[in-house]
Design a protein around this motif. Structure first.
Motif, PDB file in Angstrom:
ATOM      1  N   UNK A   1     103.029 -34.489 -28.104  1.00  0.00           N
ATOM      2  CA  UNK A   1     103.286 -35.883 -28.495  1.00  0.00           C
ATOM      3  C   UNK A   1     101.995 -36.691 -28.629  1.00  0.00           C
ATOM      4  N   UNK A   2     100.882 -36.163 -28.073  1.00  0.00           N
ATOM      5  CA  UNK A   2      99.614 -36.892 -28.200  1.00  0.00           C
ATOM      6  C   UNK A   2      99.251 -37.020 -29.684  1.00  0.00           C
TER       7      UNK A   2
ATOM      8  N   UNK B   1     103.784 -41.950 -27.402  1.00  0.00           N
ATOM      9  CA  UNK B   1     104.253 -41.063 -28.479  1.00  0.00           C
ATOM     10  C   UNK B   1     105.388 -40.174 -27.997  1.00  0.00           C
ATOM     11  N   UNK B   2     106.309 -39.869 -28.922  1.00  0.00           N
ATOM     12  CA  UNK B   2     107.464 -39.019 -28.602  1.00  0.00           C
ATOM     13  C   UNK B   2     107.616 -37.954 -29.687  1.00  0.00           C
ATOM     14  N   UNK B   3     107.827 -36.712 -29.255  1.00  0.00           N
ATOM     15  CA  UNK B   3     107.979 -35.594 -30.206  1.00  0.00           C
ATOM     16  C   UNK B   3     109.167 -34.739 -29.774  1.00  0.00           C
ATOM     17  N   UNK B   4     110.077 -34.468 -30.727  1.00  0.00           N
ATOM     18  CA  UNK B   4     111.246 -33.638 -30.388  1.00  0.00           C
ATOM     19  C   UNK B   4     111.772 -32.946 -31.644  1.00  0.00           C
ATOM     20  N   UNK B   5     110.867 -32.511 -32.516  1.00  0.00           N
ATOM     21  CA  UNK B   5     111.325 -32.012 -33.817  1.00  0.00           C
ATOM     22  C   UNK B   5     111.723 -30.541 -33.810  1.00  0.00           C
ATOM     23  N   UNK B   6     111.333 -29.820 -32.742  1.00  0.00           N
ATOM     24  CA  UNK B   6     111.676 -28.396 -32.723  1.00  0.00           C
ATOM     25  C   UNK B   6     112.205 -28.016 -31.338  1.00  0.00           C
ATOM     26  N   UNK B   7     111.465 -27.201 -30.599  1.00  0.00           N
ATOM     27  CA  UNK B   7     111.979 -26.764 -29.299  1.00  0.00           C
ATOM     28  C   UNK B   7     111.118 -27.237 -28.129  1.00  0.00           C
ATOM     29  N   UNK B   8     110.318 -28.266 -28.334  1.00  0.00           N
ATOM     30  CA  UNK B   8     109.560 -28.863 -27.239  1.00  0.00           C
ATOM     31  C   UNK B   8     109.876 -30.354 -27.175  1.00  0.00           C
TER      32      UNK B   8
END
Ligand code: KG4
Ligand code: ZN
Length: 365
Positions: free
Chosen positions: A319-320, A9-16
Motif C-alpha cells: 500500500x506504500x 494508502x489502501x491496497x486490496x486488488x488481489x490477494x494481499x
C-alpha cells in the motif's frame, strides 16, 4: 501552515490486504512510516489460484485491522491523516470494491480527500519512492499478474511499449511448478530446482523473438514443458529428480532469454528520446529471481542505463506504493469524490488497447 502531508494508502486488488502511512515534508522528501500487509495465500493454496469470492471476503474482514495496524505502527491517528489513497483498479472487482468502500467510509468520517489510484501506476512509480530517480525511466513490471514495458514520463504519463499476450511470467513459473510437482508459489521453488539442473538438456522455445516488437508470450513455452514432462514420465514411469531440475533450468533459461531480448528492444525505443539519466527499473515478484535480475542488469549495462530494483517488499503488492502514487499525482489532479468506483480493467496507458482477460490473479496487465 502545513509543514508535511500525511497519506494513508489502501491496497486490496488481489490477494494481499495492505495499508501504509507515508509522510512528505515540505522539501518533498517522503518517508514510509508504516507498510502493513496481510497475505491471503494460505486461504487460496488448495485451489491453485486466487478465488475471487474468498479474496473479497477476506479483504472486507481484514481492511479495518490493517488500517488500524498501519496507523499504530506509524505512531499516528486517523485525525492526523491529510489524504486517503486507495487502489481503484485494475484487479479483482470484489477486492477493489472492498478497498474503495473502506476508503470512502474513512473519507466521510474524517473529511480527508480521497484519491483513487491505478494499481499499475503504484508499481510504476515505486522507483521514485525508493531511489528518487528522475523521469523518464523504463519500467519492466513482471509478476504473477503483470508483464509490461512502460516508459514512465510523469506521475500520470505512461507509454506502454508492449507486454504479454497471454500469461504473466510469474503465472508461468507457478504453472511449471505445478506441472513438475513443486510447491507454490512456484517461482522460488523452480528457481531452487533450476540451480541443480542443466538448461541444455531439453530444447524449449523462446516465443515471439521472431517479432520485432516488445510483446511477450509464455503460454507456448508452458505447453512445451508439459510435453517434455509427459515424454519423461512415459519413458521413466515418473519424473526423476534430475530431470525435474533440468526441466526447471531449461524453462528458466528460456524466460531469461525472452525477457533479456525484449528488454533490449524496449531499451532501444526508450533511449531514442535521449533521457538525461537512462534507467531500467523492475517491479513485481518475478524480479526476485536471481537469474532474471542478473540478465536485466547485464542488458542495462550494455545500453549504458542504470539498473534499479527496489527492495522486494516494495516490488510486490503493497500500500506504500499506492499512497506514494497519490502524493506524486496530487499536484496535477483534484481528489476523487464519492462517485469513485472500482475499475477492474483500468488501463494505465490511455492510448493503448484494453487489457487481457483474467489470469489466476485477476485482470492481467
Ligand atoms: O508481485 P507478486 O508478489 O504478486 C502478484 O503477482 O501480484 O508476484 C508473485 C509472483 C508469483 O507468481 C511468484 O511465483 C513469482 O512472483 N516469483 C518468482 C520468484 N519469486 C516470486 N518468480 C520467479 N523466480 C522467483 N524467485
Ligand atoms: Zn501488482
Amino acid at each position: 501552515m502545513t509543514v508535511s502531508t500525511t497519506v494513508l494508502g489502501i491496497e486490496s486488488s488481489c490477494d494481499d490486504t495492505a495499508a501504509a502511512v507515508l509522510r512528505r515534508d515540505k522539501t518533498g522528501k517522503t518517508e514510509i512510516l508504516s507498510s502493513v500487509l496481510y497475505g491471503q495465500s494460505s486461504l487460496h493454496a488448495e485451489f491453485g489460484g486466487v478465488v475471487p469470492e474468498i479474496a473479497a471476503r477476506a479483504h472486507a474482514e481484514m481492511l479495518d485491522h490493517c488500517v488500524e495496524e498501519a496507523l499504530a505502527q506509524a505512531n499516528t491517528s486517523l485525525e492526523a491523516v491529510d489524504f486517503l489513497a486507495v487502489t481503484a483498479g485494475p484487479g479483482l472487482i470484489g477486492g477493489v470494491v472492498s478497498g474503495v468502500m473502506c476508503a470512502k467510509g474513512l473519507s466521510v468520517a474524517t473529511g480527508a480527500p480521497l484519491y483513487g489510484v491505478n494499481h499499475l501506476a503504484g508499481h510504476a512509480l515505486t522507483p521514485r519512492m525508493t531511489d528518487d530517480i528522475g523521469y523518464p525511466y523504463l519500467m519492466l513490471l513482471v509478476s504473477g499478474g503483470h508483464c509490461q514495458f512502460l516508459v514512465v514520463r510523469g506521475p500520470d504519463d505512461f507509454d506502454r511499449l508492449g507486454g504479454t499476450i497471454d500469461d504473466a511470467p510469474g503465472e508461468a513459473f507457478d504453472k511449471i511448478a505445478r506441472l513438475v510437482g513443486l510447491q507454490q508459489p512456484g517461482g522460488p521453488a523452480v528457481e531452487r530446482a533450476a540451480r541443480k539442473g542443466d538448461a541444455n538438456i531439453y530444447t524449449l522455445p523462446r516465443p515471439l523473438l521472431d517479432r520485432q516488437d516488445c510483446d511477450l508470450s509464455f503460454s507456448g513455452l508452458k505447453t512445451a514443458v508439459l510435453r517434455a514432462r509427459n515424454n519423461i514420465v512415459a519413458e521413466h514411469g515418473g519424473l526423476p529428480e534430475q530431470a525435474r531440475s533440468d526441466l526447471c533450468a531449461g524453462f528458466q533459461a528460456a524466460v531469461v532469454d525472452v525477457l533479456a531480448e525484449k528488454t533490449s528492444r524496449a531499451l532501444r525505443i526508450y533511449l531514442q528520446s535521449n533521457p538525461p539519466q537512462p534507467a531500467l527499473c523492475v517491479a513485481g515478484g518475478v524480479a526476485a529471481n536471481g537469474a532474471i535480475r542478473m540478465a536485466l542488469e547485464r542488458v542495462s549495462k550494455k545500453f549504458g542505463a542504470d539498473f534499479i530494483a527496489p527492495p522486494i517488499a516494495l516490488c510486490t503488492d503493497n500500500a506504500a506504493m499506492i499512497a506514494f502514487a497519490a502524493l506524486e499525482q496530487m499536484a496535477d489532479r483534484p481528489p476523487d469524490d464519492l462517485t469513485l468506483s472500482a475499475r477492474p480493467r483500468w488501463p494505465l496507458d490511455h492510448t493503448r488497447p484494453a487489457m487481457l482477460g483474467s489470469g489466476k490473479k485477476g485482470a492481467k496487465a
